[in-house]
Design a protein around this motif. Sequence first.
Motif, mmCIF file in Angstrom:
data_model
loop_
_atom_site.group_PDB
_atom_site.id
_atom_site.type_symbol
_atom_site.label_atom_id
_atom_site.label_comp_id
_atom_site.label_asym_id
_atom_site.label_seq_id
_atom_site.Cartn_x
_atom_site.Cartn_y
_atom_site.Cartn_z
ATOM 1 N N TYR A 33 8.751 -8.760 -0.900
ATOM 2 C CA TYR A 33 7.764 -9.642 -1.507
ATOM 3 C C TYR A 33 8.425 -10.983 -1.793
ATOM 4 C CZ TYR A 33 5.672 -5.109 -2.157
ATOM 5 O OH TYR A 33 5.184 -3.857 -1.922
ATOM 6 N N ARG A 44 13.037 4.698 -4.476
ATOM 7 C CA ARG A 44 11.799 5.405 -4.771
ATOM 8 C C ARG A 44 11.940 6.904 -4.730
ATOM 9 N NH1 ARG A 44 7.176 3.751 -0.919
ATOM 10 N NH2 ARG A 44 6.118 5.364 -2.084
ATOM 11 N N ARG A 101 15.045 -0.733 -1.744
ATOM 12 C CA ARG A 101 13.723 -0.480 -2.295
ATOM 13 C C ARG A 101 13.190 0.873 -1.826
ATOM 14 N NH1 ARG A 101 10.534 -4.765 -0.557
ATOM 15 N NH2 ARG A 101 9.890 -3.255 0.979
ATOM 16 N N THR A 112 5.171 7.613 0.708
ATOM 17 C CA THR A 112 5.950 7.309 1.895
ATOM 18 C C THR A 112 6.638 5.963 1.705
ATOM 19 O OG1 THR A 112 4.229 8.382 3.169
ATOM 20 C CG2 THR A 112 5.823 7.059 4.389
ATOM 21 N N TRP A 149 -1.593 4.750 0.026
ATOM 22 C CA TRP A 149 -1.071 4.538 -1.317
ATOM 23 C C TRP A 149 -0.911 5.840 -2.103
ATOM 24 C CZ3 TRP A 149 -5.533 2.585 0.701
ATOM 25 C CH2 TRP A 149 -6.736 3.059 0.199
ATOM 26 N N ASN A 153 1.579 -14.999 -3.283
ATOM 27 C CA ASN A 153 2.230 -15.762 -2.218
ATOM 28 C C ASN A 153 1.272 -16.714 -1.506
ATOM 29 O OD1 ASN A 153 4.962 -14.654 -2.280
ATOM 30 N ND2 ASN A 153 3.939 -12.734 -1.835
ATOM 31 N N MET A 168 0.833 -1.207 0.000
ATOM 32 C CA MET A 168 0.000 0.000 0.000
ATOM 33 C C MET A 168 0.862 1.249 0.000
ATOM 34 S SD MET A 168 -3.347 -0.325 2.267
ATOM 35 C CE MET A 168 -3.302 -1.720 3.336
ATOM 36 N N LEU A 169 1.908 1.236 0.832
ATOM 37 C CA LEU A 169 2.784 2.403 0.875
ATOM 38 C C LEU A 169 3.491 2.590 -0.461
ATOM 39 C CD1 LEU A 169 4.375 2.044 4.401
ATOM 40 C CD2 LEU A 169 2.653 3.666 3.640
ATOM 41 N N GLU A 170 3.613 1.520 -1.203
ATOM 42 C CA GLU A 170 4.310 1.623 -2.479
ATOM 43 C C GLU A 170 3.348 1.856 -3.623
ATOM 44 O OE1 GLU A 170 6.970 -1.753 -2.540
ATOM 45 O OE2 GLU A 170 8.329 -0.694 -1.198
ATOM 46 N N GLY A 171 2.165 2.347 -3.307
ATOM 47 C CA GLY A 171 1.283 2.814 -4.358
ATOM 48 C C GLY A 171 0.153 1.879 -4.731
ATOM 49 N N CYS A 172 -0.021 0.766 -3.986
ATOM 50 C CA CYS A 172 -1.119 -0.139 -4.299
ATOM 51 C C CYS A 172 -2.343 0.224 -3.463
ATOM 52 C CB CYS A 172 -0.746 -1.582 -3.980
ATOM 53 S SG CYS A 172 0.549 -2.255 -5.010
ATOM 54 N N ARG A 192 4.888 0.835 -9.851
ATOM 55 C CA ARG A 192 3.581 1.300 -9.365
ATOM 56 C C ARG A 192 3.462 2.803 -9.549
ATOM 57 N NH1 ARG A 192 0.531 -1.640 -10.371
ATOM 58 N NH2 ARG A 192 -1.018 -0.449 -9.234
ATOM 59 N N PHE A 229 9.419 -2.820 -7.908
ATOM 60 C CA PHE A 229 7.974 -2.840 -7.667
ATOM 61 C C PHE A 229 7.375 -1.453 -7.414
ATOM 62 C CE2 PHE A 229 4.187 -3.352 -5.093
ATOM 63 C CZ PHE A 229 3.505 -4.388 -5.690
ATOM 64 N N PRO A 230 7.899 -0.712 -6.423
ATOM 65 C CA PRO A 230 7.297 0.602 -6.169
ATOM 66 C C PRO A 230 7.497 1.573 -7.335
ATOM 67 C CG PRO A 230 9.229 0.272 -4.800
ATOM 68 C CD PRO A 230 8.950 -1.030 -5.452
#
Lengths: 280, 358, 293
Positions: free
Chosen positions: B86, B149, B145, B76, B72, A197, A180-184, B101, B97-98
């Motif tokens: 992951y 960002r 990671r 942050t 999201w 997973n 979520m913090l990474e934009g999801c 996104r 990944f980020p």
Amino acid sequence: MSRWPRRAQYLLLIVWAVFTAMPFLWAITTSFKDVNAVQGHVTYVPWLEFEPTLEAWRQIFGGAGGVNLVGPFVNSLIITVCASAIAIVLGALAAYGLSRFRYRIGPAKNKDIVFFFVSQRIMPPVVLVIPFFFLLQMPGLLDTRLGLIIVTVALLLPIAVWVMVDFFDNIPREIDEMAMLEGCTPMQAFLRAIVPNSAPGLTVAAMFCAVFGWNDFFFAFRLTFTQVQTLPQAVVALNSSIPPWWTLSAAALFGIIPLLVLAVLVERYLSKGNLAGAVR
Amino acid sequence: MSVVAQSLTSWVDGEAHLDDVTLTLEPGRIHTVLGRTGAGKTSLLRVLAGLSDVDSGDVLLDGRSLREVPPWRRETAMVYQQFINYPHLTALENVMFPLRRAKVPAAEAQRRAKEALEQVGLTHLSDRRPGALSGGQQQRVAIARALARRARILLLDEPLVNLDFKLREQLREELRGLFSGVGETVVVYTTTEPAEALMLGDEVIVMHEGRVAQVGSPAVIFETPATTAVARVVNDPPMNVIPGTLQGEHVAVRGLDLLPRASHLAGFADGPYLVGIPAPSLTFGTGPGVLATITFVEISGSETFVHVDLQGTELVVRAEGIHDVSTGDRVSMTVDPSRLFLFTEDGTLAAAPPHGRS
Amino acid sequence: MTALRRYKVLFLAPGLLTLFLIIIFPLLFTVRVAFSSWNVASPQMDWNAGANFVRMVHDGRFWSSVLHLVVLAGGTVLVEYVIGFALALAVWREVRGRRLLRVLFLVPMMTTPVVMAAVWQMMFHESLGPVNDLLGRIGIAPVPWLTSPGPAYVALMTVEIWQWTPFMMLLMLAGLLSLPREPFMAAAIDGAGPLRTFRRVTFPLLAPVSVTALIIRLIEASKMSDTVYVLTSGGPGSATETPGYYLYIRGLKEQQTGYAGSLSLTYLVLMIVALTIISALLVRAFRSQEELR
């Protein structure tokens, strides 16, 4: 240490293995018999006691004087796959929500909601089938695949929720928080970070759903008739105290082949050591 | 563009996780949050990230309320203490990944991810999944990671706590270098270790029982801890704080001989106080003096922490080097009176020893 | 946060709504129809003020079906537990052909109950089935398995036990595999024999799993009706009728929907009450076992 426990152990296992195998052995041999091998005296050993024939197997695939089980097989397959898929999608979403968010519906909290889902397993099929009959009749869903898929979902959803809640609870919630913090969005986090997973949990849920879905008889029996016949229904229709037992046997075996394949897969899964984790 | 926390308050099950926390966090500076477990450090980070709600208060970014901005959309980045990556993605894919996104084009994302992995020294392992990496390597991936960002806010929640001692020291050193390149990012780093907070932080925020106990530069925090709670938290081992009295020319501390009143303690009225005795200001020996019994010995790197029982008062002594003492030994205690801290009875700092010595 | 709250609903709502639509809504229909005289001749949702329940009280066939179920479910689950536990102990220790045995033991509980009941029906055939044939070879006269009440019970229970003992075994085995090793080592050091170890260590440690396994099986067994339908059709007469099967006759075959509704509700309530009481008793009984240690 004395030797008797070891002897008792093997004796028990052998007796039970024979007992377990008996109906299968009987069905297998009988499926190669003809009328002469069934009537008169009981026969067991092919070639020695009777001349094996493939007649029964020809009959269940539409051979002369037989029934065609391919149609029911396809019906069972479609209904099981669709109902399992729906139950797993709905069940996994609900289970994920219940595992990650705090809910409150009236006095019910998360634990109570999970219990509510799981407790539906107590419902005897016959109790549901009576109202289903009328509820499906109105929109014309009686005797259709869609109708049977809908009611089968009722059978499978509690199982899917039960398996998946337990599974998601064991995935660190930091993983989806980070997504979520990474934009999801939460839905994307679920799909991109958690679902990839969740193969073991989804596999168990799918196996459970497949077995219960495939084995359903009562719903199919009362809610579909001529248009849509499932495999268990077709097999039971062949059942009668007067033989042609060979067709019945061949049909029975045909009906459980997918389950035998599943049993081998389940055993593989269990031997990977997932059994001890099943009860905590 | 700064982040402002405005009287954040959050209660969970009748317990205050955050109690009226107000802070201004400036970009380009490293803010270390120091506090014991349960002091509210993680709660603060979760609120800044938007993962937890507050009962009252607000977080402002450039004066704009973040209250209704979901995690999201907050830009942050966060590094957890549990090496979170992951599991189904390789190290490189994890770092990408980020970026993906955030709609960074694939080629650009890959370039930046590789750069970040190089910074943390993992280029050779970028095709491995987290499961095939050691704990330290996993945490490096997580840090890469977060760095790649270039988020506006970078939160690190005790990132080194689960690593073994040597790795912790090594990564701590590296983090200083990595943080120097963060530019306009607001960095908040929580820890329970005073050394880490003082070494990495441009500004140290000491938290105690959900409240901000003190904010200041590492030197200010260390040399003039505002309260006894801060004094305990910023010292390792914690500063000894015991009741005592000022009596004319002397300082009387329960269990110890009368100590001469040092110059920095002049000008305070006689009466009861709380006396702070830093662990390094205590020494033990075999000579004459007050006798204490050793209750516990910890050897930490090149130092020895010796816990003693001084006529019913528990004290910790920090001694350089390894000392051959064991539990039950009777030793004599001496105190350097010029290094005493003085707190009023409610725990507020009254006097600190002159700077330049610790 | 509003955005988060929206997603919270998005996850749970579809499943919960589906459950309501396909289980709770039909159940409400049943509750309503139970108080009506709806039948195949006049399908109407009138109000007959509990007449169905009065009729039910005097319906000896229903009550005896409840009694049959108690005997069948109680008997089979008990036997399943004993054999299942023994089998779990047997495969818990190293044993040759372990994997083959496991597949073999998994198969019955995964195969379709009605299909296997059809196979068993052949086997129990009085003159052409292998059961009587094999018994005859050791000098036992043919048993009318499916046509006389006593043997019909034995036949039904045999099929149920054949099918569900493996499930019991699997749960107990899972329990065994998750046990700590220390108590067994302690027992071995004390020189306890296998019986004592079982009574003092294994059994008490498995008490919680035992309760779970027994309750799950009792729930499933109280729904018994498919096997009855295929194997005995409730016969001879109505000797092996269970409430599930009797409901099927009244509700679906004769389409006395209103009356079947009242039977459904009573069956469900009886089941829930009985299972609740049994669980409480089991938990208490096994807890005292745990304390004994």
